[in-house]
Scaffold this motif. Sequence first.
Motif, PDB file in Angstrom:
ATOM      1  N   UNK A   1      37.277  49.680  56.070  1.00  0.00           N
ATOM      2  CA  UNK A   1      36.688  49.104  54.927  1.00  0.00           C
ATOM      3  C   UNK A   1      37.677  48.233  54.061  1.00  0.00           C
ATOM      4  N   UNK A   2      37.423  47.073  53.787  1.00  0.00           N
ATOM      5  CA  UNK A   2      38.192  46.177  52.850  1.00  0.00           C
ATOM      6  C   UNK A   2      37.401  45.823  51.599  1.00  0.00           C
ATOM      7  N   UNK A   3      37.623  45.986  50.455  1.00  0.00           N
ATOM      8  CA  UNK A   3      36.745  45.760  49.138  1.00  0.00           C
ATOM      9  C   UNK A   3      36.290  44.192  49.459  1.00  0.00           C
ATOM     10  N   UNK A   4      37.261  43.454  49.819  1.00  0.00           N
ATOM     11  CA  UNK A   4      36.929  41.833  49.706  1.00  0.00           C
ATOM     12  C   UNK A   4      35.998  41.543  50.728  1.00  0.00           C
ATOM     13  N   UNK A   5      35.756  42.349  51.978  1.00  0.00           N
ATOM     14  CA  UNK A   5      34.648  41.941  52.885  1.00  0.00           C
ATOM     15  C   UNK A   5      33.428  42.098  52.103  1.00  0.00           C
TER      16      UNK A   5
ATOM     17  N   UNK B   1      39.722  43.689  44.904  1.00  0.00           N
ATOM     18  CA  UNK B   1      40.504  44.602  45.242  1.00  0.00           C
ATOM     19  C   UNK B   1      41.730  44.885  44.277  1.00  0.00           C
ATOM     20  N   UNK B   2      41.930  44.044  43.442  1.00  0.00           N
ATOM     21  CA  UNK B   2      43.137  44.392  42.433  1.00  0.00           C
ATOM     22  C   UNK B   2      42.787  45.200  41.469  1.00  0.00           C
ATOM     23  N   UNK B   3      41.441  45.767  41.389  1.00  0.00           N
ATOM     24  CA  UNK B   3      41.095  46.384  40.392  1.00  0.00           C
ATOM     25  C   UNK B   3      40.815  47.954  40.986  1.00  0.00           C
ATOM     26  N   UNK B   4      41.050  48.117  42.240  1.00  0.00           N
ATOM     27  CA  UNK B   4      40.980  49.307  43.063  1.00  0.00           C
ATOM     28  C   UNK B   4      41.913  49.700  43.599  1.00  0.00           C
ATOM     29  N   UNK B   5      42.092  50.980  43.524  1.00  0.00           N
ATOM     30  CA  UNK B   5      43.555  51.935  43.973  1.00  0.00           C
ATOM     31  C   UNK B   5      43.486  52.093  45.707  1.00  0.00           C
TER      32      UNK B   5
END
Length: 471
Positions: free
Chosen positions: A455-459, A464-468
Amino acid sequence: MLDKLFGVIGSINGVLYYPILIILLLGIGLYFTIRTGFLQGRMFKEAINVVKEKPADKDSVSSFQALMVSTASRVGTGNIVGVSSALCLGGYGAIFWMWIVAIIGGASAFVESTLAQIYKRKDPDGGSYGGPAYYIESALHSRTLGVIFAISLIATYAVGFNMLAAFNLQTSFSAYSFYNKEVTPWIIGGVLALITAYCIFGGGKRIIQFTSTLVPIMGIIFVLVSLIMIIKNIGYMPTVFGRIFSDAFNFKAIFGGIAGSSLMYGVKRGLYSNEAGIGSAPNAAAAASVSHPVKQGLVQMLSVFIDTLLICSATAFMCLSSGVEPAEALDGAPYVQEAVATFLGKFGAPFITFSLALFAFTTLIGNLFYVDNNLAYVQGKKPSKNFMIVYRIIAVLVIFLGAAQKSTYAWDLGDLLMGVMALINLPAIFILSKTAIAALKDYEKQKKEGKNPVFQAKSIGLDDSKLDFWK
């Protein structure tokens, strides 16, 4: 004074569960079921495969370990005493509504645990933690609501459910000649409180390891005993199923007295047993190390099925096939003990007592794991040593006092606190479900391509800058 207070609590529960939570639980669960294409059925095999996976880092929490933590909390006294209470007070049809809550709730468990994985935080050692409080704050941008949820979880698990676990265990001792209703509950509560105190103050790692190993074995033995009883009484099973379905759809009886109906007891005890949608299991789900959030969502869906469709059904069929008729006078452990005694004779009561002792203990430890996580959230940091000492002393006292409460007090308080959690978490995951469903589509797309999903948040369009994690 207490009678008046719990009379008010009982009245609140009546409105909270019908119509509010009936609509939320079943409505939102059905919505998730449709939106995910009934993943409870079509992805069941995939969920089993995911459980077998090992994390890349051997020191990380695996999907199986997260499953065991959440299942340890789910599989507890509710699987025995909760089922008995539902049958004795709600009738045969209650077990059907417990199944419905579990099947539909599997989709809710998937969504909340997938969200917990997406919005989990990184701890100083590189591991992860999280839960509803964290995804409420991160995705709904409301720390206030996150704190309210965390406080409701702390009250539910440190007070309501731990009191219930202690109470349910002590009721199993009423089958013995030495039982004195004025004295024995206090003794049982005292022993359970002392053992729990020894463990949570750092001295009981061996006890925890021993019971954690023993509980799955005991669960298997419990299911095997029920299967043998069902086979032994197989001729009576068509009657059992007939009465379950006829009672479940006796709408005249249901709407004639909704508070005491099979529908209401099935929903309450089903929710108490499997916890789907109330926001507890995501705390364990967030700790797992997986390549894709959906993997842990599937694992927690599986945990709901293990709890209700396997173990709760085992208890129900074991009791109903025995020929012992459920009755209000047998409410709690006594009904299960009488039923098992038709097969195990004088060993029936000790078998249930031993099962309850193991399930109650692991439930208490699992509950306090959830509480620790949410105490850290409320304080914004890891609580101080002195604070934790005071909290743990209070938690132990609650267990001691819980064993000696009236049945209605223990259940009504647990139902109220659990209902408040669900009232916050269900709307939250409904609002955020678009993210979890997008993650599911991403997972399935990668599986079709023959990949091990990563998984990649941008997908799915997340910043994703706000995720750890998931960058």
